[in-house]
Design a protein around this motif. Structure first.
Motif, PDB file in Angstrom:
ATOM      1  N   ALA A 103      23.452  46.828  34.802  1.00 43.54           N
ATOM      2  CA  ALA A 103      23.353  45.451  34.316  1.00 43.54           C
ATOM      3  C   ALA A 103      24.017  44.490  35.299  1.00 43.54           C
ATOM      4  O   ALA A 103      23.449  43.455  35.656  1.00 43.54           O
ATOM      5  N   GLN A 104      25.212  44.834  35.762  1.00 45.62           N
ATOM      6  CA  GLN A 104      25.910  43.959  36.711  1.00 45.62           C
ATOM      7  C   GLN A 104      25.172  43.893  38.040  1.00 45.62           C
ATOM      8  O   GLN A 104      24.974  42.815  38.593  1.00 45.62           O
ATOM      9  N   ASP A 105      24.760  45.038  38.549  1.00 42.97           N
ATOM     10  CA  ASP A 105      24.112  45.097  39.854  1.00 42.97           C
ATOM     11  C   ASP A 105      22.818  44.279  39.879  1.00 42.97           C
ATOM     12  O   ASP A 105      22.590  43.486  40.796  1.00 42.97           O
ATOM     13  N   TYR A 106      21.977  44.440  38.866  1.00 38.32           N
ATOM     14  CA  TYR A 106      20.702  43.741  38.850  1.00 38.32           C
ATOM     15  C   TYR A 106      20.872  42.249  38.574  1.00 38.32           C
ATOM     16  O   TYR A 106      20.154  41.427  39.139  1.00 38.32           O
ATOM     17  N   ALA A 107      21.824  41.876  37.731  1.00 41.64           N
ATOM     18  CA  ALA A 107      22.077  40.457  37.472  1.00 41.64           C
ATOM     19  C   ALA A 107      22.622  39.776  38.729  1.00 41.64           C
ATOM     20  O   ALA A 107      22.174  38.682  39.098  1.00 41.64           O
ATOM     21  N   GLY A 166      22.954  36.061  42.412  1.00 45.55           N
ATOM     22  CA  GLY A 166      24.138  35.871  43.250  1.00 45.55           C
ATOM     23  C   GLY A 166      25.350  36.543  42.633  1.00 45.55           C
ATOM     24  O   GLY A 166      25.475  36.640  41.414  1.00 45.55           O
ATOM     25  N   TYR A 167      26.246  36.961  43.509  1.00 43.38           N
ATOM     26  CA  TYR A 167      27.402  37.730  43.071  1.00 43.38           C
ATOM     27  C   TYR A 167      28.311  36.905  42.175  1.00 43.38           C
ATOM     28  O   TYR A 167      28.881  35.900  42.599  1.00 43.38           O
ATOM     29  N   ARG A 168      28.406  37.342  40.913  1.00 41.25           N
ATOM     30  CA  ARG A 168      29.316  36.793  39.901  1.00 41.25           C
ATOM     31  C   ARG A 168      29.168  35.286  39.673  1.00 41.25           C
ATOM     32  O   ARG A 168      30.110  34.615  39.315  1.00 41.25           O
ATOM     33  N   THR A 169      27.954  34.746  39.878  1.00 47.11           N
ATOM     34  CA  THR A 169      27.710  33.336  39.559  1.00 47.11           C
ATOM     35  C   THR A 169      27.639  33.190  38.041  1.00 47.11           C
ATOM     36  O   THR A 169      27.434  34.192  37.323  1.00 47.11           O
ATOM     37  N   PRO A 170      27.789  31.977  37.512  1.00 48.07           N
ATOM     38  CA  PRO A 170      27.685  31.802  36.058  1.00 48.07           C
ATOM     39  C   PRO A 170      26.349  32.300  35.495  1.00 48.07           C
ATOM     40  O   PRO A 170      26.311  32.917  34.429  1.00 48.07           O
ATOM     41  N   MET A 171      25.257  32.067  36.228  1.00 44.13           N
ATOM     42  CA  MET A 171      23.953  32.537  35.752  1.00 44.13           C
ATOM     43  C   MET A 171      23.889  34.058  35.798  1.00 44.13           C
ATOM     44  O   MET A 171      23.346  34.684  34.882  1.00 44.13           O
ATOM     45  N   LEU A 195      26.392  36.113  35.396  1.00 45.91           N
ATOM     46  CA  LEU A 195      27.192  36.594  34.267  1.00 45.91           C
ATOM     47  C   LEU A 195      26.428  36.458  32.953  1.00 45.91           C
ATOM     48  O   LEU A 195      26.470  37.344  32.097  1.00 45.91           O
ATOM     49  N   ALA A 196      25.701  35.339  32.808  1.00 44.24           N
ATOM     50  CA  ALA A 196      24.899  35.141  31.588  1.00 44.24           C
ATOM     51  C   ALA A 196      23.771  36.157  31.511  1.00 44.24           C
ATOM     52  O   ALA A 196      23.488  36.717  30.448  1.00 44.24           O
ATOM     53  N   VAL A 197      23.137  36.425  32.636  1.00 45.09           N
ATOM     54  CA  VAL A 197      22.049  37.416  32.671  1.00 45.09           C
ATOM     55  C   VAL A 197      22.605  38.806  32.383  1.00 45.09           C
ATOM     56  O   VAL A 197      21.996  39.592  31.656  1.00 45.09           O
ATOM     57  N   GLU A 198      23.768  39.112  32.939  1.00 44.91           N
ATOM     58  CA  GLU A 198      24.386  40.415  32.679  1.00 44.91           C
ATOM     59  C   GLU A 198      24.656  40.596  31.184  1.00 44.91           C
ATOM     60  O   GLU A 198      24.359  41.648  30.616  1.00 44.91           O
ATOM     61  N   ARG A 199      25.203  39.570  30.545  1.00 42.43           N
ATOM     62  CA  ARG A 199      25.460  39.652  29.089  1.00 42.43           C
ATOM     63  C   ARG A 199      24.148  39.837  28.326  1.00 42.43           C
ATOM     64  O   ARG A 199      24.074  40.629  27.386  1.00 42.43           O
ATOM     65  N   ALA A 200      23.107  39.112  28.733  1.00 44.51           N
ATOM     66  CA  ALA A 200      21.807  39.246  28.061  1.00 44.51           C
ATOM     67  C   ALA A 200      21.227  40.641  28.268  1.00 44.51           C
ATOM     68  O   ALA A 200      20.652  41.228  27.344  1.00 44.51           O
ATOM     69  N   LEU A 201      21.372  41.172  29.469  1.00 47.04           N
ATOM     70  CA  LEU A 201      20.900  42.540  29.733  1.00 47.04           C
ATOM     71  C   LEU A 201      21.633  43.550  28.855  1.00 47.04           C
ATOM     72  O   LEU A 201      21.011  44.435  28.251  1.00 47.04           O
TER      73      LEU A 201
END
Length: 152
Positions: A55-59, A64-69, A71-77
């Motif tokens: 989830a982290q790797d693909y988001a 971009g690395y640890r951007t707000p978007m 992080l939001a995509v990672e949470r959604a994943l």
């Protein structure tokens, strides 16, 4: 004192979630993760740490690395990727599980589908009303003809 025109955290999170859903980003990423799991050692065990890492790797890779978007995509994943739990599961089996939510429509697609169905229903009801009037007219004409032929 904070500026009242600035969006709150909840407003920003909702905006990001809607943007993610409308873009179809989650489904694409789930499909890509499932493809990777199925192609790379599908018989190996899938663990919770792998789920979090994917989830982290693909988001991060997408936004971009640890951007707000990202992080939001990672949470959604992570909301769409079921937790592994105690039962053993292979990467291939987990890929099949991921393909199920990836096939679900987004909220924007559901709204568009409902609007399309409403247009079709409206058009079909209108067509049925025209057809009913036409049938009524034909029935009246045929009924008048039948009544006229009995009178003679």
């Amino acid at each position: 004192m904070p500026d009242p025109t600035q969006p709150s955290q909840a407003d920003e999170a909702l905006r990001q979630t809607l943007a993610i859903e409308q873009a179809g980003d989650i489904r694409q990423l789930l499909t890509r993760i499932a493809d990777r799991l199925a192609e790379n050692l599908p018989g190996s065990a899938m663990r919770e740490v792998n789920r979090l890492a994917y989830a982290q790797d693909y988001a991060d890779g997408e936004h971009g690395y640890r951007t707000p978007m990202a992080l939001a995509v990672e949470r959604a994943l992570l909301r769409q990727m079921p937790q592994i739990g105690d039962r053993p599961i292979t990467r291939g089996e987990y890929a099949l599980i991921l393909r199920n939510p990836a096939g679900r429509p987004t909220r924007a697609e559901r709204v568009a589908e409902l609007q399309r169905e409403a247009r079709e229903d409206y058009a079909s009801h209108r067509d049925r009303a025209v057809e009913a009037r036409m049938q009524l007219g034909l029935a009246c004409a045929h009924g008048n003809q039948a009544a006229g032929s009995r009178a003679t």
